[in-house]
Write a protein that holds these residues in place. Structure first.
Motif, PDB file in Angstrom:
ATOM      1  N   LEU A 468     119.106 -42.326  42.663  1.00  0.00           N
ATOM      2  CA  LEU A 468     120.160 -41.367  42.341  1.00  0.00           C
ATOM      3  C   LEU A 468     121.254 -42.016  41.499  1.00  0.00           C
ATOM      4  O   LEU A 468     121.430 -43.246  41.540  1.00  0.00           O
ATOM      5  CB  LEU A 468     120.772 -40.817  43.631  1.00  0.00           C
ATOM      6  CG  LEU A 468     119.858 -39.960  44.501  1.00  0.00           C
ATOM      7  CD1 LEU A 468     120.509 -39.712  45.872  1.00  0.00           C
ATOM      8  CD2 LEU A 468     119.528 -38.637  43.813  1.00  0.00           C
ATOM      9  N   PRO A 469     122.031 -41.224  40.771  1.00  0.00           N
ATOM     10  CA  PRO A 469     123.147 -41.785  40.008  1.00  0.00           C
ATOM     11  C   PRO A 469     124.179 -42.419  40.945  1.00  0.00           C
ATOM     12  O   PRO A 469     124.357 -41.995  42.087  1.00  0.00           O
ATOM     13  CB  PRO A 469     123.750 -40.559  39.305  1.00  0.00           C
ATOM     14  CG  PRO A 469     122.682 -39.513  39.354  1.00  0.00           C
ATOM     15  CD  PRO A 469     121.890 -39.773  40.589  1.00  0.00           C
ATOM     16  N   GLU A 470     124.853 -43.422  40.463  1.00  0.00           N
ATOM     17  CA  GLU A 470     125.926 -44.069  41.231  1.00  0.00           C
ATOM     18  C   GLU A 470     126.992 -43.026  41.575  1.00  0.00           C
ATOM     19  O   GLU A 470     127.388 -42.218  40.745  1.00  0.00           O
ATOM     20  CB  GLU A 470     126.559 -45.191  40.399  1.00  0.00           C
ATOM     21  CG  GLU A 470     127.522 -46.061  41.153  1.00  0.00           C
ATOM     22  CD  GLU A 470     126.836 -47.018  42.124  1.00  0.00           C
ATOM     23  OE1 GLU A 470     127.508 -47.458  43.078  1.00  0.00           O
ATOM     24  OE2 GLU A 470     125.648 -47.327  41.917  1.00  0.00           O
ATOM     25  N   GLY A 471     127.425 -43.028  42.836  1.00  0.00           N
ATOM     26  CA  GLY A 471     128.470 -42.103  43.256  1.00  0.00           C
ATOM     27  C   GLY A 471     127.975 -40.691  43.535  1.00  0.00           C
ATOM     28  O   GLY A 471     128.779 -39.765  43.648  1.00  0.00           O
ATOM     29  N   PHE A 472     126.668 -40.512  43.679  1.00  0.00           N
ATOM     30  CA  PHE A 472     126.091 -39.185  43.891  1.00  0.00           C
ATOM     31  C   PHE A 472     126.667 -38.518  45.133  1.00  0.00           C
ATOM     32  O   PHE A 472     127.067 -37.350  45.098  1.00  0.00           O
ATOM     33  CB  PHE A 472     124.572 -39.306  44.021  1.00  0.00           C
ATOM     34  CG  PHE A 472     123.853 -38.012  44.275  1.00  0.00           C
ATOM     35  CD1 PHE A 472     123.501 -37.174  43.229  1.00  0.00           C
ATOM     36  CD2 PHE A 472     123.519 -37.625  45.571  1.00  0.00           C
ATOM     37  CE1 PHE A 472     122.831 -35.976  43.455  1.00  0.00           C
ATOM     38  CE2 PHE A 472     122.850 -36.438  45.810  1.00  0.00           C
ATOM     39  CZ  PHE A 472     122.500 -35.607  44.747  1.00  0.00           C
ATOM     40  N   TYR A 473     126.745 -39.238  46.248  1.00  0.00           N
ATOM     41  CA  TYR A 473     127.209 -38.629  47.496  1.00  0.00           C
ATOM     42  C   TYR A 473     128.702 -38.322  47.460  1.00  0.00           C
ATOM     43  O   TYR A 473     129.156 -37.346  48.062  1.00  0.00           O
ATOM     44  CB  TYR A 473     126.869 -39.532  48.684  1.00  0.00           C
ATOM     45  CG  TYR A 473     125.386 -39.593  48.947  1.00  0.00           C
ATOM     46  CD1 TYR A 473     124.707 -38.495  49.468  1.00  0.00           C
ATOM     47  CD2 TYR A 473     124.645 -40.727  48.638  1.00  0.00           C
ATOM     48  CE1 TYR A 473     123.345 -38.533  49.692  1.00  0.00           C
ATOM     49  CE2 TYR A 473     123.272 -40.782  48.852  1.00  0.00           C
ATOM     50  CZ  TYR A 473     122.628 -39.682  49.377  1.00  0.00           C
ATOM     51  OH  TYR A 473     121.272 -39.710  49.582  1.00  0.00           O
ATOM     52  N   GLU A 474     129.459 -39.125  46.744  1.00  0.00           N
ATOM     53  CA  GLU A 474     130.879 -38.843  46.603  1.00  0.00           C
ATOM     54  C   GLU A 474     131.112 -37.626  45.704  1.00  0.00           C
ATOM     55  O   GLU A 474     131.985 -36.796  45.968  1.00  0.00           O
ATOM     56  CB  GLU A 474     131.607 -40.057  46.005  1.00  0.00           C
ATOM     57  CG  GLU A 474     131.676 -41.263  46.909  1.00  0.00           C
ATOM     58  CD  GLU A 474     130.438 -42.139  46.858  1.00  0.00           C
ATOM     59  OE1 GLU A 474     130.454 -43.246  47.426  1.00  0.00           O
ATOM     60  OE2 GLU A 474     129.426 -41.715  46.237  1.00  0.00           O
ATOM     61  N   LYS A 475     130.320 -37.508  44.658  1.00  0.00           N
ATOM     62  CA  LYS A 475     130.524 -36.449  43.668  1.00  0.00           C
ATOM     63  C   LYS A 475     130.347 -35.059  44.262  1.00  0.00           C
ATOM     64  O   LYS A 475     131.105 -34.128  43.929  1.00  0.00           O
ATOM     65  CB  LYS A 475     129.546 -36.636  42.507  1.00  0.00           C
ATOM     66  CG  LYS A 475     129.726 -35.620  41.381  1.00  0.00           C
ATOM     67  CD  LYS A 475     128.802 -35.926  40.213  1.00  0.00           C
ATOM     68  CE  LYS A 475     129.019 -34.950  39.071  1.00  0.00           C
ATOM     69  NZ  LYS A 475     128.131 -35.261  37.913  1.00  0.00           N
ATOM     70  N   TYR A 476     129.383 -34.903  45.157  1.00  0.00           N
ATOM     71  CA  TYR A 476     129.090 -33.572  45.679  1.00  0.00           C
ATOM     72  C   TYR A 476     129.542 -33.392  47.122  1.00  0.00           C
ATOM     73  O   TYR A 476     129.335 -32.322  47.701  1.00  0.00           O
ATOM     74  CB  TYR A 476     127.589 -33.288  45.559  1.00  0.00           C
ATOM     75  CG  TYR A 476     127.097 -33.431  44.142  1.00  0.00           C
ATOM     76  CD1 TYR A 476     127.526 -32.553  43.152  1.00  0.00           C
ATOM     77  CD2 TYR A 476     126.242 -34.469  43.780  1.00  0.00           C
ATOM     78  CE1 TYR A 476     127.104 -32.694  41.834  1.00  0.00           C
ATOM     79  CE2 TYR A 476     125.811 -34.618  42.471  1.00  0.00           C
ATOM     80  CZ  TYR A 476     126.243 -33.734  41.505  1.00  0.00           C
ATOM     81  OH  TYR A 476     125.837 -33.884  40.208  1.00  0.00           O
ATOM     82  N   GLY A 477     130.178 -34.389  47.689  1.00  0.00           N
ATOM     83  CA  GLY A 477     130.646 -34.289  49.071  1.00  0.00           C
ATOM     84  C   GLY A 477     132.014 -33.663  49.178  1.00  0.00           C
ATOM     85  O   GLY A 477     132.913 -34.208  49.827  1.00  0.00           O
ATOM     86  N   LYS A 478     132.202 -32.516  48.556  1.00  0.00           N
ATOM     87  CA  LYS A 478     133.488 -31.821  48.558  1.00  0.00           C
ATOM     88  C   LYS A 478     133.348 -30.536  49.349  1.00  0.00           C
ATOM     89  O   LYS A 478     132.354 -29.835  49.236  1.00  0.00           O
ATOM     90  CB  LYS A 478     133.925 -31.502  47.128  1.00  0.00           C
ATOM     91  CG  LYS A 478     134.083 -32.733  46.239  1.00  0.00           C
ATOM     92  CD  LYS A 478     134.391 -32.334  44.813  1.00  0.00           C
ATOM     93  CE  LYS A 478     134.526 -33.557  43.918  1.00  0.00           C
ATOM     94  NZ  LYS A 478     134.787 -33.190  42.504  1.00  0.00           N
ATOM     95  N   PHE A 479     134.376 -30.212  50.105  1.00  0.00           N
ATOM     96  CA  PHE A 479     134.336 -29.010  50.934  1.00  0.00           C
ATOM     97  C   PHE A 479     135.457 -28.065  50.526  1.00  0.00           C
ATOM     98  O   PHE A 479     136.564 -28.491  50.226  1.00  0.00           O
ATOM     99  CB  PHE A 479     134.511 -29.355  52.412  1.00  0.00           C
ATOM    100  CG  PHE A 479     133.576 -30.427  52.883  1.00  0.00           C
ATOM    101  CD1 PHE A 479     132.253 -30.429  52.505  1.00  0.00           C
ATOM    102  CD2 PHE A 479     134.033 -31.440  53.706  1.00  0.00           C
ATOM    103  CE1 PHE A 479     131.383 -31.409  52.941  1.00  0.00           C
ATOM    104  CE2 PHE A 479     133.179 -32.428  54.146  1.00  0.00           C
ATOM    105  CZ  PHE A 479     131.846 -32.414  53.764  1.00  0.00           C
ATOM    106  N   GLY A 480     135.158 -26.766  50.610  1.00  0.00           N
ATOM    107  CA  GLY A 480     136.202 -25.784  50.388  1.00  0.00           C
ATOM    108  C   GLY A 480     136.464 -25.537  48.918  1.00  0.00           C
ATOM    109  O   GLY A 480     135.925 -26.169  48.043  1.00  0.00           O
ATOM    110  N   SER A 481     137.311 -24.570  48.624  1.00  0.00           N
ATOM    111  CA  SER A 481     137.672 -24.260  47.244  1.00  0.00           C
ATOM    112  C   SER A 481     139.154 -24.607  47.060  1.00  0.00           C
ATOM    113  O   SER A 481     139.889 -24.671  48.033  1.00  0.00           O
ATOM    114  CB  SER A 481     137.435 -22.771  46.963  1.00  0.00           C
ATOM    115  OG  SER A 481     138.218 -21.978  47.824  1.00  0.00           O
ATOM    116  N   PRO A 482     139.646 -24.896  45.864  1.00  0.00           N
ATOM    117  CA  PRO A 482     138.910 -24.772  44.621  1.00  0.00           C
ATOM    118  C   PRO A 482     138.086 -25.994  44.254  1.00  0.00           C
ATOM    119  O   PRO A 482     137.378 -25.987  43.265  1.00  0.00           O
ATOM    120  CB  PRO A 482     140.032 -24.577  43.587  1.00  0.00           C
ATOM    121  CG  PRO A 482     141.165 -25.376  44.157  1.00  0.00           C
ATOM    122  CD  PRO A 482     141.072 -25.212  45.655  1.00  0.00           C
ATOM    123  N   SER A 483     138.189 -27.102  45.020  1.00  0.00           N
ATOM    124  CA  SER A 483     137.490 -28.325  44.626  1.00  0.00           C
ATOM    125  C   SER A 483     135.998 -28.205  44.770  1.00  0.00           C
ATOM    126  O   SER A 483     135.250 -28.980  44.220  1.00  0.00           O
ATOM    127  CB  SER A 483     137.979 -29.506  45.471  1.00  0.00           C
ATOM    128  OG  SER A 483     137.721 -29.280  46.838  1.00  0.00           O
TER     129      SER A 483
END
Length: 553
Positions: A468-483
């Motif tokens: 996987l690309p570096e930082g994959f889990y950080e990039k998509y580990g966001k909860f809620g909106s608007p983020s």
């Protein structure tokens, strides 16, 4: 490990079994397994996108569009058919769904879903939501990239976002956080319990409380993130954010975090002098960006890795490691699952009486992305070398037999085990498994230990990081909106509304206006102040308008 009839993920599976899940025709599913499973589906889609050129013709492609279809099926059926406990909003941990027919499109058994046993906990529902938010955020971001739009299925993505939001909002978050100084949170019998989290709804067991350091970190974190990002309609203050910062962040005033040590390595726990199983920091890391970013917790991740390795290679498991030439020092990992003594237990550093000399290879793999590749020694390379050596040795490997294509198997009335579903031609498949290395008087064995999907997930999440690309889990580990994780993609352009854009001609790809009064494809350039809705080339010329973000299902 995913049942294609309903999109639910198994609680466990028997590798030699032809059923989707262990338990025969009436398979047993786990809410937590569904969460990690949803996360794995976008991982498979990402890896497919990376390696689509030069991929073996034996492997069936799994695109982002495929993933969105599967994820939508799962979330739609969880929303409609997964039992929840009274008014808490928590999903039952285990359910069964009796299917009448055995074919990949039959979902009649969903009408017969029921809770299996009486197990319910706030953390299992949160793991489900964490995986659902992760999958939704992945699809949201890629549908926002012009070059990826044709591969993401925008309509499905907006529905996914809506379902995740709905499921998150049904949980009564404040009722699970204990703080006697805040009347908006649960009181939990006064100040001695401040900072604790209810494991169960209070109506089920008011005394089932837990405190840091453990996997319930995810409950505090997700509750706070949803409040902070304004995606929880019931959140009107900073109550949950304050609770998280005060009691569960590493620099909070936690009155319950305990200290344990192994071989002079300091480990945090919720029980004095008793380290947690290594899956605890792993679940927290995969499920929370706050945990990933916290310097003190990063240190705990490394400490748990070092303690786990030391325990199995120089302490309790030393003799078993030395038994196999070439694997000495490579066999380690403490985590949940089956042993030769019991169907399910949780092994941990120092728990000699319970561990049964069973090493969790999955746990070792799970550490991979959590450890820095920039430091010396390079722990990621160490884990890769260990896993490859263990696989080649075969001592802790289960031979699953010949792969087979799913379609002929379904036609023949045989429901193939899920590990056979993504390959076209026959070849031998093998998998690293939990492994009893023994006390040095016997050879290791792995073939008697079956998979518990929720806990084996860390192997998939961990080893996948190699591709996987570096930082994959950080990039998509966001909860809620608007983020991320809530709300539709962008606002629907005004040009896409029915008064401005009408149905195009059937002869050149015209499509109708949907039930909400929007074109959900393309609105053509203006013809006498009117645009026409469609998908053909005539609708995408000049100043046409992309209306695919207008889809709400």
């Amino acid at each position: 490990m995913r049942d294609p009839r309903n999109g639910f993920w198994c609680d466990n599976m028997v590798m030699s079994n032809t059923n989707v899940c262990a338990g025969g025709e009436e398979g047993r599913y786990s809410s937590a397994s569904v969460g990690w499973g949803l996360m794995s589906q976008v991982i498979f889609a990402e890896i497919n996108a990376k390696f689509q050129k030069g991929r073996s013709s034996n492997i069936i492609p799994y695109t982002r569009s495929d993933a969105s279809q599967d994820i939508l099926q799962t979330l739609k059926n969880v929303n409609s058919h997964w039992p929840s406990y009274e008014d808490s909003g928590l999903l039952y941990h285990w359910i069964t769904c009796k299917s009448v027919k055995r074919n990949p499109t039959d979902a009649t058994g969903l009408k017969k879903c029921k809770n299996w046993g009486d197990n319910i906990s706030s953390v299992d529902t949160v793991i489900f939501l964490v995986g659902a938010f992760f999958a939704a955020e992945y699809m949201r971001q890629h549908c926002s990239i012009e070059s990826d739009k044709d591969d993401c299925n925008l309509k499905n993505t907006n529905l996914i976002l809506a379902y995740v939001q709905k499921l998150a909002e049904q949980v009564k978050w404040n009722s699970f956080l204990c703080d006697s100084s805040n009347p908006n949170l649960s009181q939990c019998n006064g100040s001695p319990n401040d900072g604790r989290i209810r494991m169960l709804p209070s109506s089920k067991n008011p005394d089932a409380l837990t405190a840091s350091f453990n996997e319930y970190y995810l409950v505090a974190d997700l509750a706070a993130e949803l409040e902070k990002n304004g995606s929880d309609a019931a959140a009107q203050s900073s109550d949950r954010v304050d609770f998280f910062n005060e009691y569960w962040s590493s620099n909070g005033k936690s009155n319950s975090r305990k200290l344990a040590r192994y071989n002079n390595i300091e480990l945090w726990s919720d029980i004095a002098d008793s380290p947690r199983s290594s899956f605890v920091p792993q679940f927290a890391w995969y499920g929370s960006n706050a945990f990933k970013a916290d310097t003190a917790y990063k240190k705990q991740v490394l400490n748990y890795f070092l303690a786990d390795k030391s325990y199995w290679t120089t302490g309790y498991g030393k003799a078993g490691n030395e038994k196999i030439k070439g694997l000495d020092g490579r066999l380690f990992g403490s985590g949940p699952g089956q042993t030769t003594k019991t169907e399910y237990t949780v092994t941990a550093v120092g728990d000699d009486a319970n561990n049964d000399y069973v090493v969790s290879i999955a746990t070792q793999a799970g550490f991979r992305p959590m450890l820095s590749s920039d430091e010396k020694p390079n722990r990621q390379e160490e884990i890769d070398e260990n896993l490859e050596a263990i696989f080649e040795d075969k001592s802790c490997v289960v031979d699953l037999g010949k792969s087979t294509d799913i379609l002929p198997a379904w036609k023949n009335g045989i429901q193939p085990a899920p590990w056979r579903q993504f390959v076209k031609s026959e070849f031998t498949m093998k998998i690293l498994n939990r492994c009893r290395i023994g006390d040095g008087s016997e050879m290791p064995t792995a073939d008697r230990l079956n998979k518990v999907v929720m806990d084996y997930a860390v192997f998939v999440l961990g080893y996948a990081s190699k591709f996987l690309p570096e930082g994959f889990y950080e990039k998509y580990g966001k909860f809620g909106s608007p983020s991320g994780g809530g709300g539709n993609l962008k606002s629907c352009p005004a040009e896409c509304k029915a008064k401005s854009c009408i149905k195009g001609a059937d002869t050149n790809g015209g499509t109708p206006i949907d039930s909400n009064g929007h074109c959900i494809d393309w609105c053509s350039k203006k013809f006498s102040d009117i645009r026409y809705c469609g998908t053909g080339a005539d609708y995408k010329e000049d100043d046409s308008v992309d209306c695919r973000e207008c889809s709400t299902g």
